[in-house]
Design a protein around this motif. Structure first.
Motif: not given
Length: 163
Positions: A75-92
Motif C-alpha cells: 500500500v504505497s504510491p510506488a506500488t500503485a504506479e508500478q501496478m498501473a504500468h504493469g497492467v497497461r503493459e500486460l494488456f497492451g
C-alpha cells in the motif's frame, strides 16, 4: 453523480479518443473493472483486468518490484504506479489504472483503514494519487475508492486533451 454515470462518462471519453484501459486491483477486488464494464459497449475500450490481492501476485502478475514491495509495502504510491504500468503493459492498453489500499476492518502494516493509492499510467507518464476514504465499512471504502479512481481517470483524460 453515480458510479455508473462516471463510468459512462469515462467510456465516452475513451471511445471518442480511440483509447483503451485496463485495471489492476487490490483492495477493490474487481469492483473497478465491474463498474467500467457495467456500461454497454465497454468492450470497445476495456482490455481486461488483474486482481492482485496478495502481495506476491503484484510482483508475479504485474511486475511490481520486489524491492518496492519490501521497502514501501503493498500500500504505497510506488506500488500503485508500478501496478498501473504493469497492467497497461500486460494488456497492451493505452491506459492502466490501479487501486491498492486498506479496506479494513483493521489497519495493515501501520497503514490506516481507508488509505488508498490510485495509480494511472499512460504512454507518457505514470502517477499516483493518495485518497483517504471516509467509509466506515469495507464496502463503503471500496466503493469510494472506485468512485475516486474513475473520477481521477476522467480528469486525467480531460487534462491530457487540453495539453
Amino acid at each position: 453523480m453515480s458510479l455508473e454515470d462516471i463510468a459512462a462518462r469515462l467510456g465516452s471519453l475513451l471511445r471518442a479518443r480511440g483509447l483503451s484501459v485496463s485495471t489492476a486491483e487490490s483492495l477493490t477486488g474487481g469492483l473497478l473493472g465491474a463498474t467500467i464494464t457495467s456500461t454497454p459497449g465497454a468492450s470497445d475500450y476495456y482490455r481486461g483486468g488483474a486482481i492482485t490481492y496478495a502481495t506476491d501476485s503484484k510482483a508475479t502478475v504485474l511486475s511490481v518490484s520486489e524491492t518496492t514491495l519490501a521497502s514501501d509495502g503493498p500500500v504505497s504510491p510506488a506500488t500503485a504506479e508500478q501496478m498501473a504500468h504493469g497492467v497497461r503493459e500486460l494488456f497492451g492498453s493505452s491506459l492502466g489504472i490501479s487501486t491498492t489500499g486498506v479496506a479494513g476492518p483493521t489497519g495493515q502494516d501501520g497503514k490506516p483503514v481507508g488509505l488508498v493509492h490510485i495509480g494511472i499510467s499512460d504512454t507518457e507518464r505514470t502517477v499516483s494519487h493518495e485518497f483517504h476514504s471516509t467509509g466506515t465499512t469495507r464496502d463503503e471504502v471500496r466503493r469510494q475508492a472506485v468512485e475516486r479512481a474513475l473520477s481521477l481517470l476522467v480528469d486525467h483524460l480531460n487534462r491530457s486533451e487540453g495539453s
